[in-house]
Design a protein around this motif. Structure first.
Motif, short mmCIF file in Angstrom:
data_model
loop_
_atom_site.label_atom_id
_atom_site.label_comp_id
_atom_site.label_asym_id
_atom_site.label_seq_id
_atom_site.Cartn_x
_atom_site.Cartn_y
_atom_site.Cartn_z
N THR A 31 4.92 -13.39 10.26
CA THR A 31 5.80 -13.16 9.11
C THR A 31 5.04 -13.21 7.78
N GLU A 32 3.93 -13.96 7.75
CA GLU A 32 3.18 -14.10 6.49
C GLU A 32 2.20 -12.97 6.23
N THR A 33 1.85 -12.19 7.25
CA THR A 33 0.81 -11.15 7.07
C THR A 33 1.33 -9.73 7.22
N THR A 34 2.61 -9.57 7.51
CA THR A 34 3.12 -8.21 7.74
C THR A 34 3.61 -7.54 6.46
N GLN A 35 3.44 -8.19 5.34
CA GLN A 35 3.64 -7.57 4.01
C GLN A 35 5.01 -6.91 3.86
N LEU A 54 -3.93 -9.21 12.56
CA LEU A 54 -2.85 -8.57 11.81
C LEU A 54 -3.33 -8.05 10.45
N ILE A 55 -4.22 -8.80 9.81
CA ILE A 55 -4.77 -8.35 8.53
C ILE A 55 -5.54 -7.03 8.73
N THR A 56 -6.32 -6.98 9.82
CA THR A 56 -7.06 -5.74 10.15
C THR A 56 -6.09 -4.59 10.41
#
Length: 350
Positions: free
Chosen positions: A222-226, A319-321
């Motif tokens: 939830t924190e990295t899916t923008q 997920l960031i990648t």
């Protein structure tokens, strides 16, 4: 020439995606007849009516009616019921799928009766003997007369463990037969109203058993899916945990054709399912698997899959990648060409 009398044995819903192409190939062949047997009950809620119409096959001919949680009890009951089935119906070959306790039970009974046993998706290993499924795999492969493998890695494992070369056939990944047969039939689910979204699936009991760690992993999602929606078709305990956490759009389980559309059009997939990871490779969709191993290494070596174990930090990095559009290049592994079922039938009637 006398026709082969084949029993196709299934133990759970995912097995039907793998046997559907085989059923269609057998129906086109003159060399064999078949019966489809299911270990569970006729009213199993996971076998919705649309599953069989989506896959274009009939419901099982025989339901053994076994339904229990304890794996050892299940094994014994399936053995007893399958023994009764084989006493009633003439059978020359039994085909079992994957690595369930019910699959192992059917394999043992088959060989005790001196019948030919074929294992579909053979040679898969986690190399963790503490996993019940690993024991099932070893037993089924050890008993099988025909080992149908999905790739070179699985064939190599079977060879290293002493299987005779003439028993091993690298036929390819039969799951791809279903995907190729149905890719023009995918149905857009009503829950998709946006262009960009991620898919999240959760099924492994071991992952759900440590809810504190699972919540850390859900935090990473939830924190990295923008702000891009994360769609999760879930039922049961998995649904309860994810809904309690919040931040992920939980929807009702989808039909086979709806789920095919969902995964093939996704920006990325987060899953603990090997089957879903294989589908992602077929569709060239970035996939993050919440496990430390995969039965099909080609999804990692050639495909779109990355393993992050049960590590929230590794999940966050992946997920960031993914979100930055920097995912690795991927290609289709050898013999993921939609002709696996044809190869199997030719071997069965040879």
């Amino acid at each position: 020439m006398m026709k082969q009398q084949i029993c196709i044995f299934t133990g759970a819903r995912p097995n039907f995606m793998k046997v559907a192409p085989l059923i269609r190939a057998i129906e086109k062949s003159d060399g064999c007849d078949y019966r489809l047997v299911y270990a569970g009950k006729e009213d199993d809620p996971t076998l919705e009516e649309s599953l069989f119409s989506d896959l274009q096959i009939n419901r099982p001919d025989v339901f053994l009616g076994v339904d229990c949680e304890n794996l050892n009890e299940l094994t014994g009951r399936v053995m007893a019921e399958f023994e009764r089935y084989l006493e009633q119906y003439t059978t020359t070959t039994v085909i079992v799928v994957d690595d369930l306790a019910s699959t192992m039970a059917a394999a043992i009974v088959t060989k005790k009766r001196g019948l030919r046993l074929a294992h579909l998706v053979a040679g898969t290993r986690s190399f963790d003997i503490n996993m019940p499924k690993e024991i099932n795999r070893l037993v089924i492969d050890g008993l099988s007369d025909l080992l149908f493998t999905a790739g070179i890695g699985s064939s190599s494992i079977a060879t290293r463990e002493g299987a005779e070369m003439q028993k091993i056939y690298m036929v390819g990944n039969i799951l791809m037969d279903s995907l190729r047969a149905n890719h023009q039939r995918w149905m857009k689910p009503a829950c998709i109203t946006m262009d960009d979204y991620l898919v999240f699936t959760l099924n492994r009991k071991a992952l759900m058993a440590d809810e504190e760690n699972l919540n850390r992993m859900l935090d990473a999602v939830t924190e990295t899916t923008q702000g891009i929606p994360v769609i999760a078709p879930l039922r049961g305990k998995a649904r309860d945990i994810v809904e309690r956490h919040g931040g992920i759009k939980v929807v009702d389980p989808l039909t086979y054709l709806e789920f095919g559309w969902l995964t093939s059009h996704a920006k990325g997939i987060i899953t603990d399912s090997g089957n879903v990871a294989e589908e992602a490779t077929f569709h060239h969709v970035p996939c993050i698997t919440l496990n430390s191993y995969t039965e099909h290494q080609e999804t990692v070596k050639q495909g779109s899959n990355v393993l992050v174990g049960e590590d929230a930090d590794k999940l966050r990095e992946a997920l960031i990648t993914l979100m930055s559009g920097q995912w690795k290049d991927c290609s289709l592994p050898d013999r993921w060409d939609g002709r696996t079922a044809e190869r199997i039938v030719q071997i069965l009637i040879a």
